[in-house]
Write an enzyme that holds these catalytic residues in place. Structure first.
Site, PDB file in Angstrom:
ATOM      1  N   GLU A   1       0.921  -1.077  -0.116  1.00 24.45           N
ATOM      2  CA  GLU A   1       0.091   0.055   0.145  1.00 24.45           C
ATOM      3  C   GLU A   1       0.915   1.195   0.171  1.00 24.45           C
ATOM      4  O   GLU A   1       0.635   2.218   0.288  1.00 24.45           O
ATOM      5  CB  GLU A   1      -0.906   0.021   1.089  1.00 24.45           C
ATOM      6  CG  GLU A   1      -1.797  -1.228   1.203  1.00 24.45           C
ATOM      7  CD  GLU A   1      -3.124  -0.921   0.414  1.00 24.45           C
ATOM      8  OE1 GLU A   1      -3.816   0.106   0.510  1.00 24.45           O
ATOM      9  OE2 GLU A   1      -3.659  -1.943  -0.507  1.00 24.45           O
TER      10      GLU A   1
ATOM     11  N   HIS B   1      -4.499   1.486   7.267  1.00 21.60           N
ATOM     12  CA  HIS B   1      -3.042   1.754   7.188  1.00 21.60           C
ATOM     13  C   HIS B   1      -2.476   2.391   8.414  1.00 21.60           C
ATOM     14  O   HIS B   1      -2.887   3.025   9.264  1.00 21.60           O
ATOM     15  CB  HIS B   1      -2.934   2.838   6.090  1.00 21.60           C
ATOM     16  CG  HIS B   1      -3.452   2.553   4.655  1.00 21.60           C
ATOM     17  ND1 HIS B   1      -4.369   3.273   3.946  1.00 21.60           N
ATOM     18  CD2 HIS B   1      -3.064   1.627   3.987  1.00 21.60           C
ATOM     19  CE1 HIS B   1      -4.494   3.020   2.510  1.00 21.60           C
ATOM     20  NE2 HIS B   1      -3.693   1.717   2.799  1.00 21.60           N
TER      21      HIS B   1
ATOM     22  N   CYS C   1      -2.771  11.243   4.082  1.00 24.54           N
ATOM     23  CA  CYS C   1      -3.110  10.233   3.082  1.00 24.54           C
ATOM     24  C   CYS C   1      -3.206  11.053   1.730  1.00 24.54           C
ATOM     25  O   CYS C   1      -2.825  10.437   0.737  1.00 24.54           O
ATOM     26  CB  CYS C   1      -4.514   9.838   3.202  1.00 24.54           C
ATOM     27  SG  CYS C   1      -5.035   8.911   4.649  1.00 24.54           S
TER      28      CYS C   1
HETATM   29  O1  SUG Z   1      -7.719   2.975   0.402  1.00 22.19           O
HETATM   30  N1  SUG Z   1     -10.491   5.398   0.701  1.00 22.19           N
HETATM   31  C1  SUG Z   1      -9.122   4.894   0.766  1.00 22.19           C
HETATM   32  C2  SUG Z   1      -8.636   5.957   1.821  1.00 22.19           C
HETATM   33  C3  SUG Z   1      -7.051   5.655   1.639  1.00 22.19           C
HETATM   34  C4  SUG Z   1      -6.229   6.827   2.989  1.00 22.19           C
HETATM   35  N2  SUG Z   1      -4.951   6.697   2.733  1.00 22.19           N
HETATM   36  C5  SUG Z   1      -4.012   6.320   3.792  1.00 22.19           C
HETATM   37  N3  SUG Z   1      -4.399   6.249   4.799  1.00 22.19           N
HETATM   38  N4  SUG Z   1      -2.895   6.490   3.153  1.00 22.19           N
HETATM   39  C6  SUG Z   1      -8.683   3.359   1.041  1.00 22.19           C
HETATM   40  O2  SUG Z   1      -9.404   2.879   1.800  1.00 22.19           O
HETATM   41  C7  SUG Z   1     -12.822   4.673  -0.335  1.00 22.19           C
HETATM   42  C8  SUG Z   1     -13.457   4.852  -1.698  1.00 22.19           C
HETATM   43  C9  SUG Z   1     -15.069   4.698  -1.543  1.00 22.19           C
HETATM   44  O3  SUG Z   1     -15.498   4.053  -0.713  1.00 22.19           O
HETATM   45  O4  SUG Z   1     -15.749   5.258  -2.386  1.00 22.19           O
HETATM   46  C10 SUG Z   1     -11.348   4.761  -0.369  1.00 22.19           C
HETATM   47  O5  SUG Z   1     -10.821   4.141  -1.331  1.00 22.19           O
END
Ligand code: SUG
Length: 440
Positions: free
Chosen positions: A174, A242, A364
């Protein structure tokens, strides 16, 4: 040689929506089906970039991806004209269509892992785009992310690009969301912290130890400058999908929740052995619960070394989401932390609520790339921001973005055409040529 940290934020794409796609990400699940505001989302992101630049920091960005992902839909058997592809997918499987519409490339902490040149055996900057194998909507980002990174950092004299890791979830990766770097100064050799997970009782772990090890190997890091740490299951099951939801490292500081790691004492000892200068600032669970962390994204803050008149000032600012200010226990902890005698002495709260509602806070939204002056000038300058370029991007957003998207809009071919024409206009602004699949 002078080095600086560049934050490459994700420019939020025109299809930003809430589809509940990420199991284990509580905000994503909670807001499934809600109306989103892509215009506001992108402007909030650009305002955050402007705020970081006002602190004297270097700011870049990565472009959004072309969504809907027509190439993916075609690979899944939907044929005909572009409009027919959307209509057929909408009739057959709305959830599949939503996956191909996600603007999730905005969270560039997941774009990949980067090792700066002072740390690598060959003295080059190494990039590995994350395979994001844990979620379909994210896994389809990797190919275009690889293309974007290779486009921006094209000079082979300075930059090495590795392909995303093979093997799907065996090597689930990730990117920088589970990675941090400690150093006495950005240009000094650093120590890389790789945090991996093992499945919890409620939620699956996305980052595998073997993936982190493979990235470290490719990046030509060695045992002296790497530490591999297991995430705690309590944090994972509380919604820390994460590690950057429960901790952040910058310079000499590791700022994190007491319950971040499976074995905190062993982890701190391993970190101190390789980075004896480290200052560990921990939130005790008695002051801030894991639940408060996940809701407020306290640790998904950007911890930023502030520049002084002549090199780094030795001071750090914490750029937090507004949700942290709104939580009284979190705000009290932040105030206490700043008042104490440590490196963190400035706090800025920013509104990135549209992203937060999908589980993405300030940290993020950015990929950190430490670059020397020569490396920075070898990068494509279209992607390094100044005030004028931010204003131009704001203008592009205001011209092309809607202020309301609901799940039904994804089924409408007119929305597809609008989104792709926005992306087409962006490639012209950024001199990217026929960069996206739909243009090829
Ligand atoms: O991968 N949300 C992302 C959020 C990523 C956050 N990044 C870090 N923590 N670095 C994920 O879960 C949600 C999309 C949706 O449900 O429409 C989403 O992909």
């Amino acid at each position: 040689m002078t080095y600086a940290e560049y934050n490459f934020d994700g420019l939020i794409g025109p299809t930003h929506n809430y589809a509940g796609l990420s199991f284990g990400n509580i905000a994503s699940a909670t807001n499934k089906g809600a109306a989103s505001n892509p215009r506001e989302a992108a402007l909030q992101g650009l305002a955050k970039m402007r705020a970081a630049m006002k602190l004297g920091l270097k700011q870049g960005f990565l472009p959004p991806q072309d969504r809907p992902a027509l190439k993916t839909l075609r690979a899944l058997g939907f044929a005909g004209t572009d409009c027919e592809v959307i209509e057929k997918a909408a009739k057959t499987d709305r959830q599949l269509l939503a996956n191909c519409y996600a603007a999730s490339a905005m969270w560039t902490a997941n774009a990949g892992t980067v090792a700066p040149s002072p740390d690598t055996a060959d003295g080059k900057v190494h990039f590995t785009p994350a395979n994001l194998a844990a979620n379909f909507h994210r896994a389809i980002e990797a190919e275009t992310t690889a293309r974007a990174l290779a486009h921006i950092f094209s000079d082979k004299k300075h930059f090495v690009h590795h392909p995303p890791l093979p093997g799907g979830m065996h090597f689930g990766d990730e990117g920088a969301a589970n990675h941090g770097r400690l150093c006495e100064d950005h240009g000094q050799p650093g120590v890389h912290l790789f945090v991996y997970g093992e499945d919890g009782e409620k939620f699956p772990a996305r980052q595998k130890l073997r993936a982190s090890e493979a990235v470290a190997r490719s990046h030509r890091l060695g045992p002296d400058n790497t530490v591999f740490i297991k995430q705690s299951i309590a944090a994972l099951d509380a919604g820390a999908f994460h590690n950057d939801v429960v901790g952040v490292a910058n310079g000499t500081v590791l700022f994190l929740h007491e319950k971040s790691f499976a074995d905190g004492d062993a982890a701190y000892a391993a970190i101190r052995e390789k980075a004896p200068f480290v200052e560990i600032i921990e939130a005790p669970a008695a002051s801030v619960s894991l639940e408060d962390c996940i809701k407020s994204y306290l640790f998904n803050s950007q911890l930023l070394t502030l520049p002084g008149d002549d090199g780094p000032s030795g001071e750090m600012a914490l750029l937090l989401p507004q949700e942290s200010e709104e939580n009284p226990r979190v705000r009290a902890f932040v105030e206490e932390t700043v008042a104490r005698n440590n490196s963190i002495n400035r706090v800025i709260y920013k509104n990135v609520r549209e992203s937060m509602r999908n589980g993405g806070g300030p940290a993020c939204l950015r990929l950190r790339v430490v670059l020397s002056e020569a490396e920075a000038s070898a990068a494509d300058q279209h992607f390094i921001l100044d005030d004028g370029k931010i204003t131009e991007l704001e203008g592009w957003v205001k011209t092309h973005y809607r202020d309301r998207i609901t799940p039904d809009d994804l089924a409408d071919p007119a929305f597809m055409e609008e989104s792709l024409s926005a992306m087409d206009a962006l490639t012209r602004i950024l001199g990217m040529g026929a960069f996206y699949d739909f243009q090829r």
